[in-house]
Scaffold this active site. Structure first.
Site, PDB file in Angstrom:
ATOM      1  N   GLY A  41       0.775  -1.227  -0.139  1.00  0.00           N
ATOM      2  CA  GLY A  41       0.022   0.164  -0.084  1.00  0.00           C
ATOM      3  C   GLY A  41       0.908   1.254   0.028  1.00  0.00           C
ATOM      4  CB  THR A  73       2.735  -9.230   2.744  1.00  0.00           C
ATOM      5  OG1 THR A  73       2.730  -8.960   4.149  1.00  0.00           O
ATOM      6  CG2 THR A  73       3.176  -7.965   2.005  1.00  0.00           C
ATOM      7  CE  LYS A 143      13.227 -22.522   7.511  1.00  0.00           C
ATOM      8  NZ  LYS A 143      12.184 -23.369   7.849  1.00  0.00           N
ATOM      9  CE1 TYR A 225      41.329  -4.878  33.859  1.00  0.00           C
ATOM     10  CE2 TYR A 225      42.820  -4.627  32.036  1.00  0.00           C
ATOM     11  CZ  TYR A 225      42.520  -4.174  33.354  1.00  0.00           C
ATOM     12  OH  TYR A 225      43.300  -3.318  34.101  1.00  0.00           O
ATOM     13  CG  HIS A 286      38.054  -1.332  45.855  1.00  0.00           C
ATOM     14  ND1 HIS A 286      38.315  -2.363  44.858  1.00  0.00           N
ATOM     15  CD2 HIS A 286      39.237  -0.519  45.891  1.00  0.00           C
ATOM     16  CE1 HIS A 286      39.708  -2.173  44.614  1.00  0.00           C
ATOM     17  NE2 HIS A 286      40.263  -1.077  45.278  1.00  0.00           N
ATOM     18  CG  ASN A 427      26.339  -5.403  59.098  1.00  0.00           C
ATOM     19  OD1 ASN A 427      25.396  -5.366  58.901  1.00  0.00           O
ATOM     20  ND2 ASN A 427      27.024  -6.324  59.694  1.00  0.00           N
TER      21      ASN A 427
HETATM   22  N1  LIG Z   1      -0.731  -7.478   7.289  1.00  0.00           N
HETATM   23  C1  LIG Z   1       0.226  -7.858   6.441  1.00  0.00           C
HETATM   24  O1  LIG Z   1       0.105  -8.607   5.766  1.00  0.00           O
HETATM   25  C2  LIG Z   1       1.288  -7.088   6.459  1.00  0.00           C
HETATM   26  N2  LIG Z   1       2.307  -7.057   5.498  1.00  0.00           N
HETATM   27  C3  LIG Z   1       3.435  -5.828   5.753  1.00  0.00           C
HETATM   28  N3  LIG Z   1       2.887  -5.208   6.762  1.00  0.00           N
HETATM   29  C4  LIG Z   1       3.516  -3.855   7.493  1.00  0.00           C
HETATM   30  O2  LIG Z   1       2.922  -3.083   6.705  1.00  0.00           O
HETATM   31  C5  LIG Z   1       3.953  -1.768   6.759  1.00  0.00           C
HETATM   32  C6  LIG Z   1       4.129  -1.228   5.371  1.00  0.00           C
HETATM   33  O3  LIG Z   1       2.643  -0.702   4.814  1.00  0.00           O
HETATM   34  P1  LIG Z   1       2.516   0.001   3.829  1.00  0.00           P
HETATM   35  O4  LIG Z   1       3.563  -0.160   2.723  1.00  0.00           O
HETATM   36  O5  LIG Z   1       1.031   0.090   3.470  1.00  0.00           O
HETATM   37  O6  LIG Z   1       3.014   1.504   4.500  1.00  0.00           O
HETATM   38  C7  LIG Z   1       5.172  -2.398   7.171  1.00  0.00           C
HETATM   39  O7  LIG Z   1       5.253  -1.819   8.613  1.00  0.00           O
HETATM   40  C8  LIG Z   1       4.868  -4.055   7.390  1.00  0.00           C
HETATM   41  O8  LIG Z   1       5.587  -4.564   8.500  1.00  0.00           O
HETATM   42  C9  LIG Z   1       1.430  -5.804   7.430  1.00  0.00           C
HETATM   43  N4  LIG Z   1       1.018  -5.320   8.332  1.00  0.00           N
HETATM   44  C10 LIG Z   1       0.528  -5.797   9.375  1.00  0.00           C
HETATM   45  O9  LIG Z   1       0.518  -6.737   9.654  1.00  0.00           O
END
Ligand SMILES: NC(=O)c1ncn([C@@H]2O[C@H](COP(=O)(O)O)[C@@H](O)[C@H]2O)c1NC=O
Length: 548
Positions: A41, A73, A143, A225, A286, A427
């Site tokens: 967004g 996302t 990961k 140290y 100390h 003390n």
């Molecule tokens: N819900 C989701 O799927 C999701 N995916 C990304 N965000 C967060 O939304 C923020 C970015 O949002 P924007 O691009 O709309 O400003 C980031 O902080 C990101 O961590 C989400 N927001 C919260 O959980």
């Protein structure tokens, strides 16, 4: 696909950041380097408004961002693109079958949960700031660092650009970024979990201590140290502390690097000086005081504190609770001192102190934690920090247990002694005159020895304070040997009750004329009788200040 050092060219980046600082130049450079941009967004809006092509995540997923951004996302088309291990043919094949394009770079930082809580927002508002999709992406990318680079801080944007030019991040760099990413989400989760268990709900079962405690610490420096040269050591700063707060955030203005023992002593010194409302100085060796004093000016307080025990003040750590003046700096410069710490330094004072090459000079903001911890094997003890705000810490709350009520001046000395005694390890017995310690007996395993030590030190170590130092008592009782016999006419404070009259008797025999102590011993009657028999004044505070 990887070069020998594991570089992985960056072709496609997923960008979803709350903190959009530095984003515009970054995405512009990424675009110019041929990197395809996919974004959520508000981040996508910023990229588009910069005139750059961007694929919105919802175009990728075919699913709209919904539930006020709670779902953006969280979709297999996003997460498969992040999590595919490109070293595995099976993963690469599956992506192809599914029509999912992989990401080589994820840039994300999270909703400002901590700042929202700090703003005093309602629980619902705080909950809304718990980022879900962000940590999921960050953790997934971290990961999968063999295949993806994860960036969680705008401070890394220059590195991103350098990596794009160099043909991608190396594996070692991606590992480091992944470690940073997990620190980012772990710190975030500690903040959320702490708020959930302390504020949103009470997991303490009425004890005031939550069922779980989380904390994060960031390494501030590696020390030469530890307590001894064979002990490696480092300083860590509380992850949630305001930058610059407390000793760990102090600004070093001059001198050699702080040592482990310097930190321990400086902490004790600042605590001791901060216990007094008027200008006050504490000199520590100390972790114990060898002089604490208050006066009209900070220079006078220093002179009086130094006069308590000039022998021990050699190589000491000095804390002032007011800005250091040139006058005080000149006094300090005349004595070998390890550290000076103060809230500030008046014009010219630092220059005077800086004449001493090795003297460490710190500017620090006093900051007392609400709770303190002590490590024991296999665990830690947690307690509310000892503060001087109990009714028994104010002379108005004291009970006259023996002798005549103290005059105003005597009461002021007793009040000073009571505030100063908790700086000494138990003390602790502290003798004072005219707002300055004159003899301190500390750290003994029985109170009578602490009394003997305080008296002995009062009568062997002190020096006369120059008569031009305001409020200083001078030395009325001087032995043939020259050391003022300062126990005579002094007041005494005891950090805990006298279990027997023997310790008090040592003080009486040394000429102490008034004593303040918590009271509460089963033999209080005996102790009070000894005070009455000697005709000295004794107050009970009802409050104890052990310090171990
Ligand atoms: N819900 C989701 O799927 C999701 N995916 C990304 N965000 C967060 O939304 C923020 C970015 O949002 P924007 O691009 O709309 O400003 C980031 O902080 C990101 O961590 C989400 N927001 C919260 O959980």
């Amino acid at each position: 696909m990887n070069s020998p050092d594991g570089r992985l060219p960056i072709r496609r980046a997923l960008i979803s950041v709350y903190d959009k600082s530095g984003l515009e130049p970054l995405v512009r450079a990424l675009h110019e380097a041929g990197v395809e941009l996919v974004s959520t967004g508000g981040s996508a809006r910023l990229i588009a408004e910069s005139g750059l092509p961007v694929t919105k995540v919802e175009e990728l997923t075919g699913f709209p961002e919904c539930l006020d951004g709670r779902v953006k996302t969280l979709h297999p088309r996003v997460h498969a693109g992040i999590l595919a291990d490109r070293r595995l043919d099976s993963h690469v094949d599956q992506l192809a079958e599914l029509g999912v394009e992989p990401f080589e770079l994820v840039i994300s930082n999270l909703y400002p949960f901590t700042q929202t809580v700090a703003s005093g927002a309602s629980p619902d508002e705080c909950v809304e700031q718990i980022d879900i999709g962000g940590p999921s992406m960050v953790r997934a990318a971290a990961k999968n660092h063999p295949s993806v680079a994860i960036v969680t801080s705008p401070e890394r944007y220059d590195d991103v650009l350098a990596a794009v030019t160099a043909g991608g991040f190396t594996l070692a760099e991606r590992q480091q970024l992944a470690a940073e990413a997990f620190v980012h989400t772990a710190t975030y989760d500690v903040a959320v979990a702490s708020w959930m268990s302390n504020v949103l709900t009470d997991t303490s079962a009425g004890s005031g201590f939550p069922a779980w405690i989380g904390a994060t610490w960031e390494r501030a420096s590696v020390l030469r140290y530890g307590e001894n040269p064979h002990q490696p050591a480092a300083l860590y700063r509380s992850g949630d502390a305001r930058q610059g707060s407390g000793l760990a955030g102090a600004e070093q203005l001059h001198g050699k690097e702080m040592s482990f023992n310097n930190y321990v002593d400086t902490d004790a010194a600042y605590r001791a000086a901060s216990d007094h409302a008027g200008p006050a100085v504490a000199i520590i060796k100390h972790a114990n005081p060898c002089g604490v004093a208050t006066a009209e000016s900070i220079a006078a307080a220093h002179a009086k504190a130094h006069a308590c025990d000039p022998v021990s003040a050699f190589g000491g750590v000095i804390a002032a609770n007011r800005p250091v003046t040139v006058e005080m700096a000149e006094q300090v410069a005349g004595v070998f001192t390890e550290v000076v710490v103060a809230p500030d330094y008046e014009d010219g004072a630092l220059e005077v102190l800086a004449r001493k090459k090795n003297l460490r000079v710190l500017r620090a903001e006093p900051a007392q934690a609400r709770v303190e911890t002590k490590q024991i094997s296999g665990g830690m003890l947690v307690q509310h920090t000892d503060v001087l705000d109990a009714p028994g810490d104010d002379p108005a709350g004291w009970t006259l247990a023996a002798g005549e009520a103290a005059s105003e001046d005597l009461l002021a000395d007793l009040a000073f002694a009571w505030r100063a005694v908790r700086a000494a390890k138990s003390n602790a017995i502290l003798l004072a005159q005219d707002g300055a310690t004159v003899g301190i007996g500390m750290g003994q395993v029985n109170r009578v020895d602490s009394c003997r030590l305080a008296v002995e030190r009062a009568n062997t170590l002190g020096v006369e304070v120059a008569s031009d130092v305001d409020g200083a008592g001078g030395a009325e009782n001087v032995d043939g040997g020259g050391a003022p016999r300062r126990s005579a006419g002094a007041v005494a404070a005891s950090d805990a009750f006298f279990p027997f009259a023997d310790g008090l008797q040592v003080l009486i025999d040394a000429g102490v004329r008034a004593v303040v102590q918590p009271g509460g011993s089963v033999r209080d009657e005996e102790v009070v009788a000894a005070a009455n028999a000697a005709g000295i004044t004794m107050y009970f505070t009802g409050t104890r200040h052990f310090f171990h």
